[in-house]
Design a protein around this motif. Structure first.
Motif, PDB file in Angstrom:
ATOM      1  N   TYR A   1       0.674  -1.225  -0.061  1.00 52.34           N
ATOM      2  CA  TYR A   1       0.047   0.082   0.071  1.00 52.34           C
ATOM      3  C   TYR A   1       0.789   1.458  -0.138  1.00 52.34           C
TER       4      TYR A   1
ATOM      5  N   LYS B   1       0.842   3.625  -3.199  1.00 53.38           N
ATOM      6  CA  LYS B   1      -0.501   4.232  -3.210  1.00 53.38           C
ATOM      7  C   LYS B   1      -0.456   5.489  -2.240  1.00 53.38           C
ATOM      8  N   SER B   2      -0.087   5.261  -1.246  1.00 56.33           N
ATOM      9  CA  SER B   2      -0.062   6.532  -0.115  1.00 56.33           C
ATOM     10  C   SER B   2       0.858   7.533  -0.500  1.00 56.33           C
TER      11      SER B   2
ATOM     12  N   ARG C   1      -0.777   9.411  -3.446  1.00 58.79           N
ATOM     13  CA  ARG C   1      -2.031  10.179  -2.900  1.00 58.79           C
ATOM     14  C   ARG C   1      -1.262  11.506  -2.252  1.00 58.79           C
TER      15      ARG C   1
ATOM     16  N   TRP D   1      -3.730   7.844   4.460  1.00 58.10           N
ATOM     17  CA  TRP D   1      -4.514   8.331   3.302  1.00 58.10           C
ATOM     18  C   TRP D   1      -5.105   9.551   3.609  1.00 58.10           C
TER      19      TRP D   1
ATOM     20  N   ILE E   1      -5.128   3.371   5.504  1.00 61.33           N
ATOM     21  CA  ILE E   1      -5.359   2.203   4.327  1.00 61.33           C
ATOM     22  C   ILE E   1      -5.534   0.736   5.200  1.00 61.33           C
TER      23      ILE E   1
ATOM     24  N   LEU F   1      -8.803   0.626  -0.448  1.00 64.00           N
ATOM     25  CA  LEU F   1      -8.245   1.104  -1.857  1.00 64.00           C
ATOM     26  C   LEU F   1      -8.913   0.622  -3.301  1.00 64.00           C
TER      27      LEU F   1
ATOM     28  N   THR G   1     -11.407   3.004  -3.648  1.00 58.14           N
ATOM     29  CA  THR G   1     -10.932   4.632  -4.126  1.00 58.14           C
ATOM     30  C   THR G   1     -10.158   4.789  -5.216  1.00 58.14           C
TER      31      THR G   1
END
Length: 185
Positions: free
Chosen positions: A18, A21-22, A25, A81, A165, A181, A184
């Motif tokens: 994850y 992706k964090s 973001r 997130w 997350i 996720l 989202t």
């Protein structure tokens, strides 16, 4: 300049799935992120203390090296997130003069705030923060932040500006519920 440093780890040399992706973001909201410096602590020896040790032994020395370039910095966990309305542009409109706890799960009781997702530290408070963490015994990072909050050293933002997350926690050995996720993306 204000930067973000991630408290994260590798397990067998692999970053959490994850994390990227964090990071994406956080960047999309306008924040500058320092190079990732994961630890590889063995949980058997320090259950729950990894974030505290990472902050003390990895993040703070990294900040120390660039302190003259900074006006402040954020510390966040790798599973963060940040909410849509907490862009860097919005943050800059009212930069706090004291350390501010922006990301947390909630206050379970008056003496414990759960979740250490996002903390801002102005450089004017850096030396004192460093002193406090170095004189403190290792503990869960949210317990450390709560201690500083109860002492009046840090403030807690009126509502959390971040979630975590959904992921498997190596500390509690179960799924921690948060932002899904798949929903989202």
């Amino acid at each position: 300049m204000i930067v973000v440093d991630y408290l994260t780890y590798t397990k067998n040399g692999v970053l959490p799935d994850y994390l990227q992706k964090s990071i994406n973001r956080t960047k999309s909201l306008g924040y500058d992120i320092l190079p990732i410096t994961p630890d590889e602590y063995h949980l058997d020896n320090m259950i729950g203390h990894c974030s505290f040790i990472h902050l003390r032994d990895i993040t703070l020395p990294k900040i120390e090296k660039i302190r003259d370039k900074l006006t402040g910095f954020f510390v966040c966990e790798g599973d963060i997130w940040i909410k849509d309305d907490f862009t860097f542009d919005e943050f800059k409109k009212k930069i706090p003069y004291k350390p501010m706890w922006y990301g947390y799960k909630g206050q379970r009781r008056p003496t414990f705030i759960q979740g250490a997702f996002l903390l801002y530290i102005p450089m004017e408070c850096f030396d004192e923060f460093k002193y406090k963490i170095n004189k403190c015994r290792k503990m869960f990072i949210d317990r450390f932040y709560t201690k500083l909050y109860l002492e009046g050293f840090i403030e807690k933002y009126h509502s959390t500006m971040a979630n975590e997350i959904t992921h498997y926690s190596n500390v509690v050995k179960k799924i921690r519920q948060g932002i899904d996720l798949e929903v989202t993306d």
